[in-house]
Scaffold this motif. Structure first.
Motif, PDB file in Angstrom:
ATOM      1  N   SER A  72     101.644  13.924 -27.119  1.00  0.00           N
ATOM      2  CA  SER A  72     100.189  14.131 -27.100  1.00  0.00           C
ATOM      3  C   SER A  72      99.549  13.478 -25.884  1.00  0.00           C
ATOM      4  O   SER A  72      98.510  13.943 -25.393  1.00  0.00           O
ATOM      5  CB  SER A  72      99.562  13.584 -28.381  1.00  0.00           C
ATOM      6  N   VAL A  73     100.145  12.394 -25.376  1.00  0.00           N
ATOM      7  CA  VAL A  73      99.700  11.720 -24.150  1.00  0.00           C
ATOM      8  C   VAL A  73     100.935  11.184 -23.436  1.00  0.00           C
ATOM      9  O   VAL A  73     102.007  11.026 -24.038  1.00  0.00           O
ATOM     10  CB  VAL A  73      98.720  10.550 -24.443  1.00  0.00           C
ATOM     11  N   ASP A  74     100.768  10.883 -22.144  1.00  0.00           N
ATOM     12  CA  ASP A  74     101.814  10.210 -21.357  1.00  0.00           C
ATOM     13  C   ASP A  74     103.158  10.918 -21.467  1.00  0.00           C
ATOM     14  O   ASP A  74     104.190  10.307 -21.796  1.00  0.00           O
ATOM     15  CB  ASP A  74     101.958   8.745 -21.785  1.00  0.00           C
ATOM     16  N   ALA A  75     103.169  12.202 -21.195  1.00  0.00           N
ATOM     17  CA  ALA A  75     104.425  12.953 -21.213  1.00  0.00           C
ATOM     18  C   ALA A  75     105.295  12.541 -20.031  1.00  0.00           C
ATOM     19  O   ALA A  75     104.785  12.198 -18.960  1.00  0.00           O
ATOM     20  CB  ALA A  75     104.141  14.450 -21.153  1.00  0.00           C
ATOM     21  N   PRO A  76     106.609  12.545 -20.194  1.00  0.00           N
ATOM     22  CA  PRO A  76     107.490  12.188 -19.078  1.00  0.00           C
ATOM     23  C   PRO A  76     107.467  13.234 -17.985  1.00  0.00           C
ATOM     24  O   PRO A  76     107.090  14.389 -18.215  1.00  0.00           O
ATOM     25  CB  PRO A  76     108.876  12.090 -19.741  1.00  0.00           C
ATOM     26  N   ARG A  77     107.888  12.853 -16.808  1.00  0.00           N
ATOM     27  CA  ARG A  77     107.899  13.788 -15.685  1.00  0.00           C
ATOM     28  C   ARG A  77     108.883  14.925 -15.933  1.00  0.00           C
ATOM     29  O   ARG A  77     108.632  16.066 -15.555  1.00  0.00           O
ATOM     30  CB  ARG A  77     108.283  13.037 -14.399  1.00  0.00           C
ATOM     31  N   ASP A  78     109.993  14.616 -16.587  1.00  0.00           N
ATOM     32  CA  ASP A  78     111.009  15.611 -16.910  1.00  0.00           C
ATOM     33  C   ASP A  78     111.225  15.616 -18.419  1.00  0.00           C
ATOM     34  O   ASP A  78     112.062  14.876 -18.931  1.00  0.00           O
ATOM     35  CB  ASP A  78     112.315  15.287 -16.181  1.00  0.00           C
ATOM     36  N   PRO A  79     110.462  16.436 -19.169  1.00  0.00           N
ATOM     37  CA  PRO A  79     110.585  16.416 -20.635  1.00  0.00           C
ATOM     38  C   PRO A  79     111.996  16.717 -21.128  1.00  0.00           C
ATOM     39  O   PRO A  79     112.473  16.101 -22.080  1.00  0.00           O
ATOM     40  CB  PRO A  79     109.587  17.492 -21.085  1.00  0.00           C
ATOM     41  N   ALA A  80     112.692  17.664 -20.499  1.00  0.00           N
ATOM     42  CA  ALA A  80     114.036  18.021 -20.957  1.00  0.00           C
ATOM     43  C   ALA A  80     115.030  16.903 -20.700  1.00  0.00           C
ATOM     44  O   ALA A  80     116.025  16.760 -21.421  1.00  0.00           O
ATOM     45  CB  ALA A  80     114.503  19.301 -20.279  1.00  0.00           C
ATOM     46  N   GLY A  81     114.802  16.090 -19.666  1.00  0.00           N
ATOM     47  CA  GLY A  81     115.694  14.986 -19.357  1.00  0.00           C
ATOM     48  C   GLY A  81     115.376  13.720 -20.116  1.00  0.00           C
ATOM     49  O   GLY A  81     116.161  12.754 -20.052  1.00  0.00           O
ATOM     50  N   ASP A  82     114.260  13.679 -20.824  1.00  0.00           N
ATOM     51  CA  ASP A  82     113.909  12.508 -21.617  1.00  0.00           C
ATOM     52  C   ASP A  82     114.833  12.415 -22.837  1.00  0.00           C
ATOM     53  O   ASP A  82     115.195  13.438 -23.428  1.00  0.00           O
ATOM     54  CB  ASP A  82     112.450  12.611 -22.070  1.00  0.00           C
ATOM     55  N   PRO A  83     115.247  11.202 -23.239  1.00  0.00           N
ATOM     56  CA  PRO A  83     116.148  11.084 -24.400  1.00  0.00           C
ATOM     57  C   PRO A  83     115.600  11.723 -25.666  1.00  0.00           C
ATOM     58  O   PRO A  83     116.355  12.342 -26.422  1.00  0.00           O
ATOM     59  CB  PRO A  83     116.320   9.565 -24.553  1.00  0.00           C
ATOM     60  N   LEU A  84     114.303  11.581 -25.912  1.00  0.00           N
ATOM     61  CA  LEU A  84     113.719  12.231 -27.080  1.00  0.00           C
ATOM     62  C   LEU A  84     113.590  13.740 -26.856  1.00  0.00           C
ATOM     63  O   LEU A  84     113.832  14.531 -27.768  1.00  0.00           O
ATOM     64  CB  LEU A  84     112.345  11.631 -27.385  1.00  0.00           C
ATOM     65  N   GLY A  85     113.231  14.144 -25.656  1.00  0.00           N
ATOM     66  CA  GLY A  85     113.106  15.562 -25.369  1.00  0.00           C
ATOM     67  C   GLY A  85     114.425  16.296 -25.481  1.00  0.00           C
ATOM     68  O   GLY A  85     114.457  17.488 -25.825  1.00  0.00           O
ATOM     69  N   ALA A  86     115.520  15.597 -25.218  1.00  0.00           N
ATOM     70  CA  ALA A  86     116.838  16.225 -25.310  1.00  0.00           C
ATOM     71  C   ALA A  86     117.198  16.596 -26.743  1.00  0.00           C
ATOM     72  O   ALA A  86     118.093  17.421 -26.960  1.00  0.00           O
ATOM     73  CB  ALA A  86     117.896  15.286 -24.733  1.00  0.00           C
ATOM     74  N   LEU A  87     116.495  16.027 -27.720  1.00  0.00           N
ATOM     75  CA  LEU A  87     116.770  16.355 -29.122  1.00  0.00           C
ATOM     76  C   LEU A  87     116.132  17.673 -29.544  1.00  0.00           C
ATOM     77  O   LEU A  87     116.508  18.231 -30.580  1.00  0.00           O
ATOM     78  CB  LEU A  87     116.243  15.240 -30.036  1.00  0.00           C
ATOM     79  N   GLY A  88     115.164  18.166 -28.786  1.00  0.00           N
ATOM     80  CA  GLY A  88     114.371  19.316 -29.224  1.00  0.00           C
ATOM     81  C   GLY A  88     114.760  20.620 -28.565  1.00  0.00           C
ATOM     82  O   GLY A  88     115.183  20.647 -27.403  1.00  0.00           O
ATOM     83  N   GLN A  89     114.598  21.707 -29.314  1.00  0.00           N
ATOM     84  CA  GLN A  89     114.730  23.040 -28.741  1.00  0.00           C
ATOM     85  C   GLN A  89     113.442  23.461 -28.028  1.00  0.00           C
ATOM     86  O   GLN A  89     113.462  24.333 -27.170  1.00  0.00           O
ATOM     87  CB  GLN A  89     115.038  24.069 -29.840  1.00  0.00           C
ATOM     88  N   ARG A  90     112.350  22.822 -28.410  1.00  0.00           N
ATOM     89  CA  ARG A  90     111.045  23.125 -27.829  1.00  0.00           C
ATOM     90  C   ARG A  90     110.380  21.806 -27.474  1.00  0.00           C
ATOM     91  O   ARG A  90     110.376  20.857 -28.279  1.00  0.00           O
ATOM     92  CB  ARG A  90     110.204  23.889 -28.845  1.00  0.00           C
ATOM     93  N   ARG A  91     109.798  21.719 -26.266  1.00  0.00           N
ATOM     94  CA  ARG A  91     109.157  20.494 -25.786  1.00  0.00           C
ATOM     95  C   ARG A  91     107.728  20.828 -25.371  1.00  0.00           C
ATOM     96  O   ARG A  91     107.521  21.650 -24.458  1.00  0.00           O
ATOM     97  CB  ARG A  91     109.949  19.909 -24.619  1.00  0.00           C
ATOM     98  N   VAL A  92     106.767  20.208 -26.037  1.00  0.00           N
ATOM     99  CA  VAL A  92     105.349  20.535 -25.850  1.00  0.00           C
ATOM    100  C   VAL A  92     104.660  19.364 -25.171  1.00  0.00           C
ATOM    101  O   VAL A  92     104.741  18.218 -25.640  1.00  0.00           O
ATOM    102  CB  VAL A  92     104.669  20.829 -27.201  1.00  0.00           C
ATOM    103  N   THR A  93     103.983  19.639 -24.073  1.00  0.00           N
ATOM    104  CA  THR A  93     103.182  18.635 -23.379  1.00  0.00           C
ATOM    105  C   THR A  93     101.730  19.108 -23.338  1.00  0.00           C
ATOM    106  O   THR A  93     101.401  20.184 -23.831  1.00  0.00           O
ATOM    107  CB  THR A  93     103.710  18.419 -21.949  1.00  0.00           C
ATOM    108  N   ASP A  94     100.874  18.303 -22.723  1.00  0.00           N
ATOM    109  CA  ASP A  94      99.464  18.682 -22.585  1.00  0.00           C
ATOM    110  C   ASP A  94      98.947  18.111 -21.277  1.00  0.00           C
ATOM    111  O   ASP A  94      98.581  16.934 -21.196  1.00  0.00           O
ATOM    112  CB  ASP A  94      98.642  18.154 -23.766  1.00  0.00           C
ATOM    113  N   THR A  95      98.925  18.936 -20.227  1.00  0.00           N
ATOM    114  CA  THR A  95      98.469  18.462 -18.928  1.00  0.00           C
ATOM    115  C   THR A  95      96.983  18.124 -18.930  1.00  0.00           C
ATOM    116  O   THR A  95      96.515  17.403 -18.053  1.00  0.00           O
ATOM    117  CB  THR A  95      98.737  19.527 -17.850  1.00  0.00           C
ATOM    118  N   TYR A  96      96.243  18.622 -19.927  1.00  0.00           N
ATOM    119  CA  TYR A  96      94.819  18.291 -19.995  1.00  0.00           C
ATOM    120  C   TYR A  96      94.615  16.794 -20.229  1.00  0.00           C
ATOM    121  O   TYR A  96      93.600  16.232 -19.826  1.00  0.00           O
ATOM    122  CB  TYR A  96      94.156  19.094 -21.109  1.00  0.00           C
TER     123      TYR A  96
END
Length: 374
Positions: free
Chosen positions: A128-152
């Motif tokens: 919801s805030v402070d998304a990593p620069r590389d969501p797919a490379g993040d340890p938590l992001g690697a667990l998901g099939q879908r990674r949702v960020t919010d550039t707003y």
């Protein structure tokens, strides 16, 4: 029903969820996915409320990961996990676990989350805030099939869009993209109603709203025409104007709720184009778990390939990077078919080293101005 656990483990959390389901008389698990929310203490309430509302359409196990900042060096070396288990009415239509990580365990949040995932169910990770620069490379992001960020929610949305384009992997998406779904549907339907060819496009909206850039990039990528990005007072997206061979098509929204669609040779019509809540955007993203190729194509088009006058934020970013990194929109003048007589003549490029014609070239010697590859 709420169960508070202090200095606990993943095993104890699982047992507490089973105990809570039995206590309210719903031992069966009927959830379709696991939603992992990565947030901070300030934004946890809003993120959890949006997830609970979205769970009416997508019953899920929601894991809220909050990394608490330790104040002293001694506290940073200590690891502690506190959890709040919610089932029944307190967790929407699924079940919720709020995880607060202290000390060194906050650097290994994936080890805490992994035992709590629903077996044989897809995983969606939302920052919801402070998304990593590389969501797919993040340890938590690697667990998901879908990674949702919010550039707003980013401090510099335009810079964030560039980072998303560089690190994009299939499965990445953004709530700023979901915000323009009604606009994309309305514009596509409008173009289906008339037989014409689009010549150029102008998209206007708030300066720090990445949805405006995404809509402009989508139009440029799909229509292959010059798209100008204009800045307005908002709220959000305010207007899209398509210049076509049959006349202009305009979709204008000034109040964030109702818009006016104007088509050549047809009376203006009012259309509902309300700004949607975060829960609606999240529910839309949870409807599809496959890669969004349209978003990927629009994102990779590049925000710097849009035409028009850059915003103050973009000028400051370009100035900080140096003159050589100025975006294309600042290098190429807007090529109007009939420029105003008051428009100053653009500076001619300097002659390269070794060129025999070192003086100012005549108009006949100048190469033709090419249309921006949009």
């Amino acid at each position: 029903m709420k169960i508070d656990l202090t200095d606990t483990t993943a095993s104890k959390i699982n047992k507490a969820m089973v105990r809570g389901r039995r206590a309210i008389g719903t031992p069966a698990v009927g959830m379709v996915l696991t939603l992992v929310i990565v947030t901070d203490e300030e934004n946890a309430y809003d993120a959890l409320r949006a997830a609970n509302d979205a769970s009416r359409e997508h019953p899920s196990r929601t894991l809220v990961v909050i990394k608490r900042v330790s104040r002293s060096p001694r506290d940073r070396t200590k690891s502690r996990l506190d959890a709040e288990v919610r089932v029944g009415a307190d967790a929407g239509t699924g079940e919720t676990v709020v995880l607060r990580l202290y000390g060194e365990v906050s650097d290994h949040a994936q080890s805490v989350v992994l035992p709590l995932l629903l077996p044989d169910a897809p995983v969606v990770v939302w920052w919801s805030v402070d998304a990593p620069r590389d969501p797919a490379g993040d340890p938590l992001g690697a667990l998901g099939q879908r990674r949702v960020t919010d550039t707003y929610a980013a401090e510099k949305p335009v810079h964030e869009l560039r980072s998303r384009a560089e690190s994009y992997e299939p499965g990445d998406t953004d709530l700023a993209w979901a915000r323009i779904t009604p606009w994309r549907s309305m514009l596509a339907a409008a173009l289906d109603q008339i037989d014409c060819e689009v010549v150029s496009v102008e998209v206007a909206g708030e300066e720090s709203n990445p949805s405006v850039e995404l809509l402009a990039m989508w139009l440029a990528d799909r229509l292959h025409v010059h798209v100008r990005r204009a800045v307005s007072a908002g709220p959000g997206l305010t207007q899209v104007r398509l210049e076509t061979t049959g006349g202009p098509i305009t979709l204008h929204r000034s109040d964030g709720a109702m818009a006016t669609l104007a088509l050549p040779g047809q009376p203006d019509r009012a259309v509902a184009l309300k700004r949607r809540e975060t829960s609606e955007l999240l529910a839309e993203e949870l409807r599809r778990l496959d890669p969004d190729d349209t978003y990927a194509s629009a994102l990779r088009f590049g925000v710097d390939r849009l035409g028009g006058i850059p915003s103050a934020t973009q000028r400051a970013e370009a100035s900080a990077r140096g003159p050589e990194s100025l975006p294309v929109r600042q290098k190429v003048p807007d090529s109007d078919p009939a420029p105003s007589a008051k428009t100053s003549e653009p500076a001619l490029p300097a002659s390269p080293a070794g060129d025999s014609d070192a003086g100012r070239p005549t108009p006949a010697q100048m190469p033709p101005v090419k249309k921006a590859d949009s």
